[in-house]
Design a protein around this motif. Structure first.
Motif, mmCIF file in Angstrom:
data_model
loop_
_atom_site.group_PDB
_atom_site.id
_atom_site.type_symbol
_atom_site.label_atom_id
_atom_site.label_comp_id
_atom_site.label_asym_id
_atom_site.label_seq_id
_atom_site.Cartn_x
_atom_site.Cartn_y
_atom_site.Cartn_z
ATOM 1 N N ALA A 33 0.838 -1.205 0.000
ATOM 2 C CA ALA A 33 0.000 0.000 0.000
ATOM 3 C C ALA A 33 0.878 1.262 0.000
ATOM 4 O O ALA A 33 0.577 2.238 -0.695
ATOM 5 C CB ALA A 33 -0.940 0.000 1.199
ATOM 6 N N GLN A 34 1.979 1.232 0.744
ATOM 7 C CA GLN A 34 2.911 2.375 0.762
ATOM 8 C C GLN A 34 3.505 2.611 -0.610
ATOM 9 O O GLN A 34 3.636 3.726 -1.068
ATOM 10 C CB GLN A 34 4.096 2.058 1.669
ATOM 11 C CG GLN A 34 3.838 2.307 3.120
ATOM 12 C CD GLN A 34 5.076 1.920 3.915
ATOM 13 O OE1 GLN A 34 6.045 2.630 3.928
ATOM 14 N NE2 GLN A 34 5.022 0.769 4.570
ATOM 15 N N LYS A 35 3.881 1.506 -1.264
ATOM 16 C CA LYS A 35 4.496 1.600 -2.587
ATOM 17 C C LYS A 35 3.486 2.228 -3.568
ATOM 18 O O LYS A 35 3.815 3.143 -4.313
ATOM 19 C CB LYS A 35 4.896 0.191 -3.040
ATOM 20 C CG LYS A 35 5.545 0.104 -4.385
ATOM 21 C CD LYS A 35 6.007 -1.338 -4.621
ATOM 22 C CE LYS A 35 6.753 -1.548 -5.913
ATOM 23 N NZ LYS A 35 6.062 -1.314 -7.125
ATOM 24 N N ILE A 36 2.248 1.728 -3.524
ATOM 25 C CA ILE A 36 1.213 2.247 -4.428
ATOM 26 C C ILE A 36 0.976 3.734 -4.146
ATOM 27 O O ILE A 36 0.911 4.561 -5.054
ATOM 28 C CB ILE A 36 -0.113 1.457 -4.261
ATOM 29 C CG1 ILE A 36 0.079 -0.004 -4.695
ATOM 30 C CG2 ILE A 36 -1.242 2.104 -5.052
ATOM 31 C CD1 ILE A 36 -1.104 -0.913 -4.372
ATOM 32 N N TYR A 37 0.883 4.071 -2.856
ATOM 33 C CA TYR A 37 0.569 5.462 -2.473
ATOM 34 C C TYR A 37 1.669 6.421 -2.927
ATOM 35 O O TYR A 37 1.384 7.475 -3.478
ATOM 36 C CB TYR A 37 0.374 5.532 -0.961
ATOM 37 C CG TYR A 37 -0.151 6.859 -0.478
ATOM 38 C CD1 TYR A 37 -1.411 7.321 -0.843
ATOM 39 C CD2 TYR A 37 0.621 7.666 0.374
ATOM 40 C CE1 TYR A 37 -1.894 8.542 -0.391
ATOM 41 C CE2 TYR A 37 0.138 8.883 0.841
ATOM 42 C CZ TYR A 37 -1.116 9.314 0.448
ATOM 43 O OH TYR A 37 -1.597 10.526 0.891
ATOM 44 N N GLU A 39 3.920 5.943 -5.288
ATOM 45 C CA GLU A 39 4.043 5.974 -6.750
ATOM 46 C C GLU A 39 2.871 6.673 -7.424
ATOM 47 O O GLU A 39 3.057 7.507 -8.299
ATOM 48 C CB GLU A 39 4.166 4.542 -7.312
ATOM 49 C CG GLU A 39 5.578 4.028 -7.152
ATOM 50 C CD GLU A 39 5.790 2.636 -7.714
ATOM 51 O OE1 GLU A 39 4.948 2.154 -8.491
ATOM 52 O OE2 GLU A 39 6.824 2.050 -7.355
ATOM 53 N N ASP A 40 1.652 6.347 -7.014
ATOM 54 C CA ASP A 40 0.492 6.901 -7.715
ATOM 55 C C ASP A 40 0.138 8.315 -7.268
ATOM 56 O O ASP A 40 -0.402 9.088 -8.038
ATOM 57 C CB ASP A 40 -0.730 5.992 -7.539
ATOM 58 C CG ASP A 40 -0.749 4.908 -8.594
ATOM 59 O OD1 ASP A 40 0.286 4.249 -8.756
ATOM 60 O OD2 ASP A 40 -1.787 4.751 -9.261
ATOM 61 N N CYS A 120 -5.598 2.795 -1.907
ATOM 62 C CA CYS A 120 -4.286 2.120 -1.936
ATOM 63 C C CYS A 120 -4.295 0.882 -1.035
ATOM 64 O O CYS A 120 -3.781 -0.174 -1.410
ATOM 65 C CB CYS A 120 -3.179 3.074 -1.485
ATOM 66 S SG CYS A 120 -2.981 4.462 -2.613
ATOM 67 N N VAL A 121 -4.883 1.007 0.149
ATOM 68 C CA VAL A 121 -4.920 -0.142 1.069
ATOM 69 C C VAL A 121 -5.807 -1.244 0.480
ATOM 70 O O VAL A 121 -5.468 -2.432 0.524
ATOM 71 C CB VAL A 121 -5.429 0.277 2.476
ATOM 72 C CG1 VAL A 121 -5.388 -0.903 3.430
ATOM 73 C CG2 VAL A 121 -4.599 1.429 3.034
ATOM 74 N N GLN A 122 -6.926 -0.848 -0.120
ATOM 75 C CA GLN A 122 -7.821 -1.844 -0.730
ATOM 76 C C GLN A 122 -7.110 -2.570 -1.883
ATOM 77 O O GLN A 122 -7.191 -3.794 -1.996
ATOM 78 C CB GLN A 122 -9.083 -1.148 -1.243
ATOM 79 C CG GLN A 122 -10.136 -2.114 -1.737
ATOM 80 C CD GLN A 122 -11.393 -1.398 -2.189
ATOM 81 O OE1 GLN A 122 -11.343 -0.539 -3.070
ATOM 82 N NE2 GLN A 122 -12.516 -1.720 -1.582
ATOM 83 N N ASP A 123 -6.394 -1.820 -2.709
ATOM 84 C CA ASP A 123 -5.652 -2.459 -3.804
ATOM 85 C C ASP A 123 -4.593 -3.411 -3.252
ATOM 86 O O ASP A 123 -4.409 -4.518 -3.771
ATOM 87 C CB ASP A 123 -4.971 -1.406 -4.695
ATOM 88 C CG ASP A 123 -5.917 -0.849 -5.756
ATOM 89 O OD1 ASP A 123 -7.120 -1.172 -5.699
ATOM 90 O OD2 ASP A 123 -5.447 -0.097 -6.628
ATOM 91 N N GLY A 192 -1.623 -0.506 -8.883
ATOM 92 C CA GLY A 192 -2.384 -1.682 -8.453
ATOM 93 C C GLY A 192 -2.829 -2.515 -9.643
ATOM 94 O O GLY A 192 -2.712 -3.741 -9.650
ATOM 95 N N LYS A 193 -3.332 -1.830 -10.669
ATOM 96 C CA LYS A 193 -3.827 -2.528 -11.876
ATOM 97 C C LYS A 193 -2.702 -3.298 -12.552
ATOM 98 O O LYS A 193 -2.863 -4.451 -12.954
ATOM 99 C CB LYS A 193 -4.384 -1.511 -12.888
ATOM 100 C CG LYS A 193 -5.768 -1.015 -12.554
ATOM 101 C CD LYS A 193 -6.349 -0.222 -13.744
ATOM 102 C CE LYS A 193 -7.732 0.267 -13.372
ATOM 103 N NZ LYS A 193 -7.844 1.634 -12.997
#
Ligand code: ADP
Ligand code: NI
Length: 220
Positions: A33-37, A39-40, A120-123, A192-193
């Motif tokens: 989730a941290q990585k997604i947050y 980056e996105d 982000c957490v959900q993904d 996430g996608k």
């Protein structure tokens, strides 16, 4: 804004879960989730949103009915832990909102709008149901639930309601078609996608190999 108490609470309450909802799951979700947050949403270490993402990741399954027999009381405990954290009220409210509305089962019949942090957490939680770890978790869950690995006589069901999801008799292989392979199309974020599509491909390869070895036809 240390996360120590939140991590300890998560560890204490998820240590021995045999259904794939253990503390290592919470740790993996927090990392993804941290990585997604970052980056996105282009956030850095000082952003309060990053704290929300980490806290919600560690806490998200502590209130799950698979992990606790008393969800109401567990939620009360989470509120107490959060009230001791040195954060502003909106951040605290967002963490509580995320953990109460992000689950797959709660979003079958309606779609809850989550904050960017929640998305982000959900993904991240959905990604942990995919790929090699997703395969391992599905069979761990199935074994614990007394579900068969596969059964050619039980057909795949289309899941339309919360009740369909929780209460119909399934097999773990059917669960891939009923839920897991569909997760990639429900991801919120670009990162996430991308990762969901990579992990889903790996699962499809696994299913082809499974089908070849067992002679059970692929249902897709
Ligand atoms: P959520 O907590 O988001 O509502 P679940 O707890 O139902 O989602 O599912 C979390 C993970 O548990 C799934 O991604 C899967 O790995 C496993 N799981 C849930 N239901 C089943 C099932 N019927 N068969 C196999 N695995 C399952
Ligand atoms: Ni989870």
């Amino acid at each position: 804004m240390s996360l120590d108490d939140i991590k300890s609470f998560s560890k204490e309450n998820m240590a021995f879960d045999p259904t794939g909802h253990d503390f290592l799951h919470a740790q993996r979700v927090a990392k993804l989730a941290q990585k997604i947050y970052t980056e996105d949403f282009k956030k850095d270490e000082t952003d309060i949103g990053l704290y929300v993402v980490k806290a919600a990741s560690y806490l998200h399954d502590t209130i799950d009915e698979k992990v606790t027999a008393d969800k109401k009381n567990r939620l009360r405990e989470v509120r107490i832990i959060l009230s001791h954290e040195n954060i502003a009220t909106p951040a605290r409210e967002d963490i509580l909102d995320i953990i109460q509305h992000m689950s797959y089962s709660d979003n079958i019949e309606h779609h809850y709008q989550l904050s960017n942090e929640g998305k982000c957490v959900q993904d991240a939680d959905r990604l942990d149901a995919l790929g090699a770890i997703g395969i391992a978790r599905a069979f761990a869950y199935g074994g614990h639930a007394g579900q068969e690995i596969y059964d050619p006589k039980i057909s795949v069901k289309e899941i339309k309601t919360h009740d369909d999801y929780r209460h119909h008799k399934s097999t773990t292989i059917n669960h891939f078609y009923e839920k897991l392979l569909k997760l990639a199309s429900s991801m919120n974020t670009r990162t996430g996608k991308q990762e969901a599509s990579r992990r889903t491909k790996y699962m499809r390869d696994f299913l082809s190999e499974f089908q070849m070895e067992t002679g059970v036809k692929d249902e897709t």
